[in-house]
Design a protein around this motif. Structure first.
Motif, PDB file in Angstrom:
ATOM      1  N   LEU A 198       9.442  66.187  31.502  1.00  0.00           N
ATOM      2  CA  LEU A 198       9.449  66.563  30.104  1.00  0.00           C
ATOM      3  C   LEU A 198       9.515  65.657  29.153  1.00  0.00           C
ATOM      4  N   ILE A 199      10.502  64.503  29.456  1.00  0.00           N
ATOM      5  CA  ILE A 199      10.583  63.405  28.452  1.00  0.00           C
ATOM      6  C   ILE A 199       9.333  62.846  28.301  1.00  0.00           C
ATOM      7  N   VAL A 200       8.730  62.387  29.404  1.00  0.00           N
ATOM      8  CA  VAL A 200       7.324  61.648  29.382  1.00  0.00           C
ATOM      9  C   VAL A 200       6.543  62.659  28.376  1.00  0.00           C
ATOM     10  N   TRP A 201       6.277  63.574  28.753  1.00  0.00           N
ATOM     11  CA  TRP A 201       5.067  64.548  28.146  1.00  0.00           C
ATOM     12  C   TRP A 201       5.375  64.930  26.736  1.00  0.00           C
ATOM     13  N   GLU A 202       6.915  65.009  26.244  1.00  0.00           N
ATOM     14  CA  GLU A 202       7.265  65.321  25.130  1.00  0.00           C
ATOM     15  C   GLU A 202       6.876  63.832  24.187  1.00  0.00           C
ATOM     16  N   THR A 227      -1.098  68.550  28.326  1.00  0.00           N
ATOM     17  CA  THR A 227       0.381  68.067  28.082  1.00  0.00           C
ATOM     18  C   THR A 227       1.388  69.218  27.824  1.00  0.00           C
ATOM     19  N   GLN A 228       0.840  70.264  26.704  1.00  0.00           N
ATOM     20  CA  GLN A 228       1.942  71.454  26.176  1.00  0.00           C
ATOM     21  C   GLN A 228       1.690  72.458  27.292  1.00  0.00           C
ATOM     22  N   TYR A 229       0.570  72.666  27.961  1.00  0.00           N
ATOM     23  CA  TYR A 229       0.602  73.527  29.015  1.00  0.00           C
ATOM     24  C   TYR A 229       1.504  73.172  30.088  1.00  0.00           C
ATOM     25  N   ASN A 230       1.493  71.962  30.496  1.00  0.00           N
ATOM     26  CA  ASN A 230       2.365  71.437  31.554  1.00  0.00           C
ATOM     27  C   ASN A 230       3.874  71.549  31.226  1.00  0.00           C
ATOM     28  N   ILE A 231       3.900  71.349  29.765  1.00  0.00           N
ATOM     29  CA  ILE A 231       5.501  71.330  29.497  1.00  0.00           C
ATOM     30  C   ILE A 231       5.875  72.675  29.774  1.00  0.00           C
ATOM     31  N   ALA A 232       5.212  73.923  29.306  1.00  0.00           N
ATOM     32  CA  ALA A 232       5.575  75.075  29.748  1.00  0.00           C
ATOM     33  C   ALA A 232       5.749  75.504  31.122  1.00  0.00           C
ATOM     34  N   CYS A 233       5.026  74.831  32.094  1.00  0.00           N
ATOM     35  CA  CYS A 233       5.102  74.960  33.161  1.00  0.00           C
ATOM     36  C   CYS A 233       6.594  74.129  33.858  1.00  0.00           C
ATOM     37  N   CYS A 234       6.803  73.085  33.378  1.00  0.00           N
ATOM     38  CA  CYS A 234       8.253  72.569  33.509  1.00  0.00           C
ATOM     39  C   CYS A 234       9.267  73.463  33.113  1.00  0.00           C
ATOM     40  N   ASP A 242      12.471  81.001  27.070  1.00  0.00           N
ATOM     41  CA  ASP A 242      11.988  80.856  25.699  1.00  0.00           C
ATOM     42  C   ASP A 242      11.354  79.458  25.195  1.00  0.00           C
ATOM     43  N   GLU A 243      11.881  78.288  25.516  1.00  0.00           N
ATOM     44  CA  GLU A 243      11.269  77.088  25.529  1.00  0.00           C
ATOM     45  C   GLU A 243       9.774  77.203  26.005  1.00  0.00           C
ATOM     46  N   GLY A 244       9.973  77.625  27.289  1.00  0.00           N
ATOM     47  CA  GLY A 244       8.442  77.608  28.071  1.00  0.00           C
ATOM     48  C   GLY A 244       7.536  78.483  27.173  1.00  0.00           C
ATOM     49  N   LEU A 245       7.896  79.616  26.823  1.00  0.00           N
ATOM     50  CA  LEU A 245       7.145  80.545  25.875  1.00  0.00           C
ATOM     51  C   LEU A 245       6.628  79.934  24.721  1.00  0.00           C
ATOM     52  N   ASP A 246       7.584  79.170  23.932  1.00  0.00           N
ATOM     53  CA  ASP A 246       7.428  78.543  22.519  1.00  0.00           C
ATOM     54  C   ASP A 246       6.210  77.562  22.881  1.00  0.00           C
ATOM     55  N   ALA A 247       6.256  76.818  24.076  1.00  0.00           N
ATOM     56  CA  ALA A 247       5.268  75.921  24.372  1.00  0.00           C
ATOM     57  C   ALA A 247       3.982  76.441  24.682  1.00  0.00           C
ATOM     58  N   LEU A 248       3.860  77.527  25.337  1.00  0.00           N
ATOM     59  CA  LEU A 248       2.768  78.454  25.872  1.00  0.00           C
ATOM     60  C   LEU A 248       2.002  78.922  24.666  1.00  0.00           C
ATOM     61  N   GLU A 249       2.879  79.407  23.813  1.00  0.00           N
ATOM     62  CA  GLU A 249       2.105  79.942  22.705  1.00  0.00           C
ATOM     63  C   GLU A 249       1.493  78.930  21.709  1.00  0.00           C
ATOM     64  N   ASP A 250       2.048  77.715  21.902  1.00  0.00           N
ATOM     65  CA  ASP A 250       1.614  76.644  20.880  1.00  0.00           C
ATOM     66  C   ASP A 250       0.344  76.255  21.338  1.00  0.00           C
ATOM     67  N   VAL A 251       0.305  76.061  22.642  1.00  0.00           N
ATOM     68  CA  VAL A 251      -0.970  75.664  23.464  1.00  0.00           C
ATOM     69  C   VAL A 251      -2.198  76.836  23.314  1.00  0.00           C
ATOM     70  N   LEU A 268       3.546  79.426  36.161  1.00  0.00           N
ATOM     71  CA  LEU A 268       4.070  79.967  34.945  1.00  0.00           C
ATOM     72  C   LEU A 268       4.754  81.539  35.231  1.00  0.00           C
ATOM     73  N   ALA A 269       4.988  81.754  36.819  1.00  0.00           N
ATOM     74  CA  ALA A 269       5.497  82.853  36.909  1.00  0.00           C
ATOM     75  C   ALA A 269       6.780  83.160  36.291  1.00  0.00           C
ATOM     76  N   GLY A 270       7.816  82.427  35.976  1.00  0.00           N
ATOM     77  CA  GLY A 270       8.956  82.517  35.534  1.00  0.00           C
ATOM     78  C   GLY A 270       8.869  82.864  34.108  1.00  0.00           C
ATOM     79  N   LEU A 271       7.529  82.634  33.464  1.00  0.00           N
ATOM     80  CA  LEU A 271       7.636  83.110  31.927  1.00  0.00           C
ATOM     81  C   LEU A 271       7.060  84.557  31.873  1.00  0.00           C
TER      82      LEU A 271
END
Length: 303
Positions: A198-202, A227-234, A242-251, A268-271
């Motif tokens: 996450l730190i690297v991808w941000e 990158t944003q898609y994979n951030i959602a996966c992280c 909520d953070e994952g869904l925010d990243a996914l909605e952005d992508v 993305l199963a957890g989301l």
């Protein structure tokens, strides 16, 4: 003449004795001069101490951009979207940030680490800021003086060609940096080091070129989308729904349209378990079967 001067002096002394406000006026003027000096010294001391501390609850109404030194700088202030502090000014730099959890304070190492800390922090976010007094030089701008002069003169000469070549080489260099950063994050992700990824991808997101326009009028690069898609996966693996869904909605908003992957990717199963997920994906990928009508039919005919 000497006697007249002597009498004038005696009269003035008598007036000062009978009218003490004359002396008070001098004292008041002296105090005002002292107060002015103290105020000037205070202003100087305030400017000499460029640091201040802020504690803000989420949501935040301050947005940060990545500077050319890799740090995070105040780029936007908007009270309509969240909390801000009146001391924030455009260009101010984060020098320390609260850890993603617990009471620790992290020195601000780079943009990616700072964004990770802000997004994963539960509760108030602590900032130690460095004043830049409105200096926005952290935003790197190309030197295009030659181009402007030639365009003003109706010419297309060496200055324009040189600028175009320099800009092309710079864009290529930055694109390679983003690709290397993406790959580094992917290696960490595959090692299940999701926080480190996450730190690297941000930080990769922070290097996105401003005002980008692709060949098909895309507003973000392919690296940004991936990158944003994979951030959602992280975030999904870390349980930060909520953070994952925010990243996914952005992508999705930025143009990612592999909706089948979003609906079925095990990463993305957890989301998908969140009640936010289905309305969000349906907003971009309208299902061909109306789910409400399907539920009604099941109610009539049974399962």
């Amino acid at each position: 003449r000497g006697a007249t001067a002597h009498r004038r002096k005696k009269i003035m002394e008598t007036m000062r004795t009978k009218n003490p406000s004359h002396g008070m006026g001098k004292a008041i003027r002296a105090r005002k001069r002292k107060a002015t000096r103290v105020a000037a010294q205070g202003e100087s001391m305030e400017r000499d101490d460029p640091y201040y501390e802020v504690l803000l609850e989420k949501p935040l109404g301050v947005k940060f951009n990545r500077g050319k030194d890799g740090g995070a700088y105040v780029a936007r202030l908007d009270e309509s979207i969240g909390n801000i502090d009146e001391r924030f000014e455009l260009g101010d730099k984060i020098v320390a940030i609260s850890a993603s959890f617990g009471p620790d304070i992290w020195p601000a190492e780079n943009y990616g680490q700072i964004m990770y800390a802000i997004k994963t922090r539960n509760g108030g976010v602590y900032f130690k800021m460095e004043k830049k007094y409105g200096d926005l030089s952290f935003m790197e701008k190309p030197d295009n003086d030659l181009f402007r002069k030639e365009r003003a003169g109706g010419n297309y000469g060496a200055g324009t060609k040189e600028l175009q070549q320099k800009n092309y080489e710079k864009r290529k260099e930055l694109a390679n940096q983003r690709k290397k950063g993406f790959q580094k994050g992917l290696d960490l992700f595959n090692q299940k080091k999701y926080d480190d990824a996450l730190i690297v991808w941000e930080d990769v997101l922070g290097q996105e070129p401003p005002n980008y326009m692709g060949d098909r009028f895309e507003r973000v690069t392919d690296i940004y989308l991936a990158t944003q898609y994979n951030i959602a996966c992280c975030y999904a693996y870390l349980g930060k729904v909520d953070e994952g869904l925010d990243a996914l909605e952005d992508v999705l908003f930025c143009g990612f349209d592999d909706y089948k992957k979003v609906r079925n990717d095990p990463n993305l199963a957890g989301l998908r378990e969140s009640p936010r997920f289905t309305p969000m994906i349906n907003k971009y990928d309208e299902p061909w079967i109306n789910e409400n009508a399907l539920k009604a039919l099941k109610g009539i005919f049974g399962k």
